[in-house]
Design an enzyme around this catalytic site. Structure first.
Site, PDB file in Angstrom:
ATOM      1  N   GLU A   1       0.832  -1.212   0.000  1.00 39.26           N
ATOM      2  CA  GLU A   1       0.000   0.000   0.000  1.00 39.26           C
ATOM      3  C   GLU A   1       0.863   1.257   0.000  1.00 39.26           C
ATOM      4  O   GLU A   1       0.591   2.218  -0.743  1.00 39.26           O
ATOM      5  CB  GLU A   1      -0.919  -0.021   1.218  1.00 39.26           C
ATOM      6  CG  GLU A   1      -1.749   1.231   1.410  1.00 39.26           C
ATOM      7  CD  GLU A   1      -1.869   1.613   2.867  1.00 39.26           C
ATOM      8  OE1 GLU A   1      -1.586   2.776   3.201  1.00 39.26           O
ATOM      9  OE2 GLU A   1      -2.229   0.745   3.686  1.00 39.26           O
TER      10      GLU A   1
ATOM     11  N   GLU B   1      10.564   2.967   1.956  1.00 39.90           N
ATOM     12  CA  GLU B   1       9.277   2.811   2.613  1.00 39.90           C
ATOM     13  C   GLU B   1       9.381   1.975   3.885  1.00 39.90           C
ATOM     14  O   GLU B   1       8.602   2.154   4.818  1.00 39.90           O
ATOM     15  CB  GLU B   1       8.263   2.188   1.646  1.00 39.90           C
ATOM     16  CG  GLU B   1       7.874   3.097   0.488  1.00 39.90           C
ATOM     17  CD  GLU B   1       7.357   4.450   0.950  1.00 39.90           C
ATOM     18  OE1 GLU B   1       6.627   4.519   1.967  1.00 39.90           O
ATOM     19  OE2 GLU B   1       7.676   5.452   0.286  1.00 39.90           O
TER      20      GLU B   1
END
Length: 233
Positions: free
Chosen positions: A79, A170
């Site tokens: 995501e 991330e």
């Protein structure tokens, strides 16, 4: 308290009352079907509050419960990566593009991962032809923006980028989120909280993330939802 319940209308719970699909509202209000590629769609047009906007969502029926022990946190990592880069958009360009047409990261553009699903939301400016927008032709700027919004959902569904450097960046963001959160072992789904664990986040590879994405982001587990101030298209 018991007397209050005695006054409630009786409800028949026999048969398939708990298993049949929930109604989508008055007949004809929401159009639904399955595209040729297997993706389910739900569309409600003519919604004018707020006027001049369309809300688009990509719903994936897969979340952290679909992870193995070695994949803990991967659904949430995917995501995050969706906003970083896809085959078409590089280095947060998807966010920059949406901001350029009037959307704002947070209220207009966001996503979340749960144990059961992953959902991406975006809101784009759009007027139906009856609401002051263009005439509804293929060159109508409002329809062009709506089409671009749908194309972004397609990028997230099929073309998220998984370069090692993207994942490393991330991972750092997610580890900070993990350190700032508090998790109770007594919570349901405690072994599969979407954010994962520090050890699995640090050790997962680009190939692990890519493999999970290809396994679970597939048309039979996807739905596209469009609601807003647009004509019946």
């Amino acid at each position: 308290m018991g007397r209050v319940f005695d006054t409630l209308e009786e409800v028949d719970i026999a048969g398939d009352a708990f298993t049949k699909p929930l109604p989508l509202g008055p007949e004809g209000l929401v159009k639904t079907g399955v595209l040729d590629n297997g993706v389910t769609y739900y569309v409600r047009s003519g919604v004018t509050r707020p006027r001049g906007f369309a809300a688009l969502s990509l719903v994936i029926r897969a979340g952290s419960l679909c992870e193995t022990d070695e994949e803990r946190g991967v659904a949430h990592l995917v995501e995050h990566l969706a906003f970083n880069a896809t085959e078409r958009f590089d280095h947060h360009e998807v966010v920059k593009f949406l901001e350029s047409i009037g959307s704002e990261f947070g209220p207009c553009l966001n996503a979340f991962t749960s144990p059961d699903e992953t959902i991406y939301h975006l809101r784009v400016p759009h007027h139906s032809s009856g609401g002051g927008g263009g005439g509804g032709g293929v060159d109508d700027p409002a329809l062009v923006i709506l089409d671009q919004g749908i194309s972004i959902l397609s990028e997230w569904a099929y073309r998220i980028r998984f370069l090692p450097e993207d994942i490393a960046k991330e991972k750092d963001v997610i580890l900070e989120e993990l350190r700032a959160s508090e998790t109770s072992a007594g919570l349901a789904y405690a072994d599969r909280i979407p954010i994962g664990s520090e050890s699995e986040i640090k050790s997962c590879t680009a190939e692990t993330v890519r493999r999970w994405y290809k396994k679970w982001y597939r048309p039979d587990l996807m739905a596209v939802v469009a609601v807003g101030d647009f004509d019946d298209v």
